[in-house]
Design a protein around this motif. Structure first.
Motif, PDB file in Angstrom:
ATOM      1  N   ALA A 151     -30.960  28.674  23.914  1.00  0.00           N
ATOM      2  CA  ALA A 151     -32.147  28.458  23.065  1.00  0.00           C
ATOM      3  C   ALA A 151     -31.759  29.503  21.884  1.00  0.00           C
ATOM      4  CB  ALA A 151     -33.463  28.745  23.612  1.00  0.00           C
ATOM      5  N   HIS A 205     -31.378  28.445  18.027  1.00  0.00           N
ATOM      6  CA  HIS A 205     -32.192  28.832  16.847  1.00  0.00           C
ATOM      7  C   HIS A 205     -31.167  29.576  15.746  1.00  0.00           C
ATOM      8  CE1 HIS A 205     -35.075  30.785  14.561  1.00  0.00           C
ATOM      9  NE2 HIS A 205     -34.503  31.921  14.804  1.00  0.00           N
ATOM     10  N   ASN A 239     -33.622  21.947  20.576  1.00  0.00           N
ATOM     11  CA  ASN A 239     -34.250  23.132  21.254  1.00  0.00           C
ATOM     12  C   ASN A 239     -35.417  22.756  21.928  1.00  0.00           C
ATOM     13  OD1 ASN A 239     -33.267  25.798  21.830  1.00  0.00           O
ATOM     14  ND2 ASN A 239     -34.121  26.671  20.197  1.00  0.00           N
TER      15      ASN A 239
END
Length: 174
Positions: free
Chosen positions: A39, A43, A66
């Motif tokens: 994650a 990001h 995600n």
């Protein structure tokens, strides 16, 4: 691109330090495979793409990946300095206008959200416990711990712990 890779590396180093503080001897490779590390990387990729007009469609693609793969929704323009540690990304929702300093630790189910077009800003060395909510135009200072399920709707000064609904800040004791 060098900045992207240095941010990802600092995220992994920070996450490893958290595990070591908790007494776990863990390699950097194992950290990369732990819950939340993908994650972080996705990001960072989304944020890097969102900064350029040509790659901005890929930012939305990374954000969607995600959401599907990690169960979190982090705005493509949510700006975190180095040392971001998503410990457990399931249920994490972060608005695109959030600006955060170094060494932010986020547990599962955290919401950092907008209210009336205004989003929170976070200082350095902030821990956000599972299920906590930070909503609206609030400033969270440096060296702050936000307890599990706390709801922050007012500014939290430096060196405090915030607990409760609504969260009340108490000075950290040394």
């Amino acid at each position: 691109m060098n900045t992207l890779f240095s941010l990802i590396k600092s995220d992994f180093i920070r996450k490893r330090a958290i595990y070591i503080e908790d007494g776990a001897q863990i390699s950097l490779i194992r950290v990369m495979l732990t819950d939340g590390s993908s994650a972080n990387v996705i990001h960072r990729l989304a944020f890097a793409c969102a900064r350029t007009k040509v790659l901005s469609p890929f930012a939305l693609l990374f954000q969607h990946i995600n959401r599907i793969y990690n169960g979190c929704s982090i705005g493509t323009k949510a700006n975190f300095a180095d040392g971001l540690a998503l410990m457990h990304p399931i249920g994490v929702v972060i608005n695109s206008k959030v600006v955060a300093g170094k060494n932010i630790t986020i547990e599962s189910g955290v919401v950092i959200g907008d209210e009336k077009g205004l989003s929170p800003s976070l200082g350095d060395n902030v821990f956000i416990g599972a299920g906590a909510k930070i909503i609206g135009n609030v400033t969270v200072g440096n060296n702050v711990k936000i307890g599990a399920n706390a709801v922050v709707v007012k500014d939290i000064p430096d060196n405090c712990t915030a607990l409760g609904i609504p969260a009340i800040a108490r000075l950290n004791e040394r």
